[in-house]
Scaffold this motif. Sequence first.
Motif, PDB file in Angstrom:
ATOM      1  N   THR A  14      39.616  23.378  35.106  1.00 48.30           N
ATOM      2  CA  THR A  14      39.735  23.816  37.063  1.00 48.30           C
ATOM      3  C   THR A  14      41.321  24.107  37.218  1.00 48.30           C
ATOM      4  O   THR A  14      41.589  24.521  38.314  1.00 48.30           O
ATOM      5  N   ARG A  15      42.113  22.934  36.061  1.00 46.38           N
ATOM      6  CA  ARG A  15      43.716  23.795  36.117  1.00 46.38           C
ATOM      7  C   ARG A  15      43.660  25.020  36.291  1.00 46.38           C
ATOM      8  O   ARG A  15      44.067  25.500  37.062  1.00 46.38           O
ATOM      9  N   LEU A  16      43.280  25.627  35.119  1.00 46.72           N
ATOM     10  CA  LEU A  16      42.920  27.268  35.221  1.00 46.72           C
ATOM     11  C   LEU A  16      42.482  27.643  36.709  1.00 46.72           C
ATOM     12  O   LEU A  16      43.419  29.148  37.072  1.00 46.72           O
ATOM     13  N   LEU A  17      41.593  27.414  37.253  1.00 47.56           N
ATOM     14  CA  LEU A  17      41.414  28.551  38.988  1.00 47.56           C
ATOM     15  C   LEU A  17      42.252  28.088  39.413  1.00 47.56           C
ATOM     16  O   LEU A  17      42.281  29.130  40.861  1.00 47.56           O
ATOM     17  N   ARG A  18      42.988  26.665  39.372  1.00 47.96           N
ATOM     18  CA  ARG A  18      43.576  26.271  40.650  1.00 47.96           C
ATOM     19  C   ARG A  18      45.088  27.558  40.261  1.00 47.96           C
ATOM     20  O   ARG A  18      45.990  28.097  41.029  1.00 47.96           O
ATOM     21  N   TYR A  19      45.237  28.066  39.131  1.00 48.56           N
ATOM     22  CA  TYR A  19      46.498  28.867  38.586  1.00 48.56           C
ATOM     23  C   TYR A  19      46.306  29.717  39.022  1.00 48.56           C
ATOM     24  O   TYR A  19      47.331  30.401  39.697  1.00 48.56           O
ATOM     25  N   TYR A  20      45.006  30.365  39.167  1.00 45.51           N
ATOM     26  CA  TYR A  20      44.860  32.093  39.498  1.00 45.51           C
ATOM     27  C   TYR A  20      44.673  32.012  41.320  1.00 45.51           C
ATOM     28  O   TYR A  20      44.905  32.482  41.709  1.00 45.51           O
ATOM     29  N   GLU A  21      44.510  30.560  41.661  1.00 51.25           N
ATOM     30  CA  GLU A  21      44.656  30.571  43.022  1.00 51.25           C
ATOM     31  C   GLU A  21      46.506  30.810  42.846  1.00 51.25           C
ATOM     32  O   GLU A  21      46.422  31.334  44.185  1.00 51.25           O
ATOM     33  N   GLU A  22      47.356  29.637  42.563  1.00 52.24           N
ATOM     34  CA  GLU A  22      48.420  29.775  43.119  1.00 52.24           C
ATOM     35  C   GLU A  22      48.970  31.608  42.656  1.00 52.24           C
ATOM     36  O   GLU A  22      50.331  31.957  43.200  1.00 52.24           O
ATOM     37  N   GLN A  23      48.200  32.163  41.788  1.00 51.33           N
ATOM     38  CA  GLN A  23      48.410  33.208  42.006  1.00 51.33           C
ATOM     39  C   GLN A  23      48.324  34.931  42.224  1.00 51.33           C
ATOM     40  O   GLN A  23      48.426  35.513  42.253  1.00 51.33           O
ATOM     41  N   GLY A  24      47.487  34.226  43.915  1.00 47.61           N
ATOM     42  CA  GLY A  24      46.546  34.942  44.113  1.00 47.61           C
ATOM     43  C   GLY A  24      45.698  35.540  43.806  1.00 47.61           C
ATOM     44  O   GLY A  24      45.184  36.485  44.522  1.00 47.61           O
ATOM     45  N   LEU A  25      44.957  35.741  42.434  1.00 45.03           N
ATOM     46  CA  LEU A  25      44.171  36.245  42.202  1.00 45.03           C
ATOM     47  C   LEU A  25      42.672  35.561  42.494  1.00 45.03           C
ATOM     48  O   LEU A  25      41.213  36.615  43.314  1.00 45.03           O
ATOM     49  N   LEU A  26      42.724  34.429  43.080  1.00 47.38           N
ATOM     50  CA  LEU A  26      41.512  33.632  43.861  1.00 47.38           C
ATOM     51  C   LEU A  26      41.963  33.304  45.133  1.00 47.38           C
ATOM     52  O   LEU A  26      43.062  32.821  45.327  1.00 47.38           O
ATOM     53  N   ARG A  27      41.205  33.351  46.235  1.00 50.39           N
ATOM     54  CA  ARG A  27      41.245  32.714  47.611  1.00 50.39           C
ATOM     55  C   ARG A  27      39.890  31.644  47.849  1.00 50.39           C
ATOM     56  O   ARG A  27      39.402  32.507  48.773  1.00 50.39           O
ATOM     57  N   PRO A  28      40.069  30.386  47.080  1.00 52.42           N
ATOM     58  CA  PRO A  28      39.181  29.889  48.143  1.00 52.42           C
ATOM     59  C   PRO A  28      38.805  30.006  49.650  1.00 52.42           C
ATOM     60  O   PRO A  28      39.729  29.463  50.123  1.00 52.42           O
ATOM     61  N   ALA A  29      38.214  29.177  49.860  1.00 51.36           N
ATOM     62  CA  ALA A  29      37.699  29.049  51.902  1.00 51.36           C
ATOM     63  C   ALA A  29      38.040  27.377  51.730  1.00 51.36           C
ATOM     64  O   ALA A  29      37.912  26.735  50.256  1.00 51.36           O
ATOM     65  N   ARG A  30      38.698  26.584  52.277  1.00 49.28           N
ATOM     66  CA  ARG A  30      39.125  25.741  52.559  1.00 49.28           C
ATOM     67  C   ARG A  30      37.576  24.969  53.276  1.00 49.28           C
ATOM     68  O   ARG A  30      37.517  25.339  54.873  1.00 49.28           O
ATOM     69  N   SER A  31      37.157  23.485  52.909  1.00 44.92           N
ATOM     70  CA  SER A  31      36.360  23.083  54.076  1.00 44.92           C
ATOM     71  C   SER A  31      36.666  21.418  54.840  1.00 44.92           C
ATOM     72  O   SER A  31      38.213  21.993  54.738  1.00 44.92           O
ATOM     73  N   ALA A  32      35.813  21.109  56.038  1.00 50.42           N
ATOM     74  CA  ALA A  32      36.281  20.674  57.086  1.00 50.42           C
ATOM     75  C   ALA A  32      37.603  19.600  56.553  1.00 50.42           C
ATOM     76  O   ALA A  32      38.934  19.066  56.460  1.00 50.42           O
ATOM     77  N   ALA A  33      36.766  18.869  55.616  1.00 54.83           N
ATOM     78  CA  ALA A  33      38.500  17.780  54.594  1.00 54.83           C
ATOM     79  C   ALA A  33      39.038  18.373  53.400  1.00 54.83           C
ATOM     80  O   ALA A  33      39.814  17.683  53.024  1.00 54.83           O
ATOM     81  N   GLY A  34      39.573  19.867  53.218  1.00 53.04           N
ATOM     82  CA  GLY A  34      40.384  20.531  52.588  1.00 53.04           C
ATOM     83  C   GLY A  34      39.729  20.737  50.722  1.00 53.04           C
ATOM     84  O   GLY A  34      40.640  21.123  50.315  1.00 53.04           O
ATOM     85  N   TYR A  35      38.259  20.259  51.276  1.00 53.77           N
ATOM     86  CA  TYR A  35      38.435  20.993  49.471  1.00 53.77           C
ATOM     87  C   TYR A  35      37.680  22.493  49.328  1.00 53.77           C
ATOM     88  O   TYR A  35      37.554  22.480  50.192  1.00 53.77           O
ATOM     89  N   ARG A  36      38.035  23.028  47.778  1.00 48.43           N
ATOM     90  CA  ARG A  36      37.672  24.204  48.323  1.00 48.43           C
ATOM     91  C   ARG A  36      35.951  25.070  47.976  1.00 48.43           C
ATOM     92  O   ARG A  36      35.798  24.153  47.314  1.00 48.43           O
TER      93      ARG A  36
END
Length: 123
Positions: A14-36
């Motif tokens: 999960t740490r690497l997935l968050r890093y990929y998001e920080e680098q603009g490689l992943l762009r997850p949607a967000r739920s109403a509660a803010g979850y990826r």
Amino acid sequence: MRIGELARLTGVSTRLLRYYEEQGLLRPARSAAGYREYGEADTVRVRQIRSLLAAGLTTRAIAGLLPCATGPVPVLEACPQLLTTLRGELADLDARIDDLTRSRRVLARYLATAHAPAREHAA
């Protein structure tokens, strides 16, 4: 799916997935509660990222190449800057190999000319 499930499906922390998001490689949607929230396309995207990283590419280069990637392997389709980026990365890799080869030669020369310490004789 949430980040934990994506991590389980792809074998990426999960740490690497968050890093990929920080680098603009992943762009997850967000739920109403803010979850990826991730979709099936994100599992393919993570596999593409891992494959391109295994080729020695930087996350910066990968960000430019992902729009050209299709399939989990991935196959890179012709798109702007693709060849320029790949040629530049290959040239950088060749330069690093040359540097390492020179360093190896020097170390091997030191090893070949080094004198072994005198052995102490046991009494």
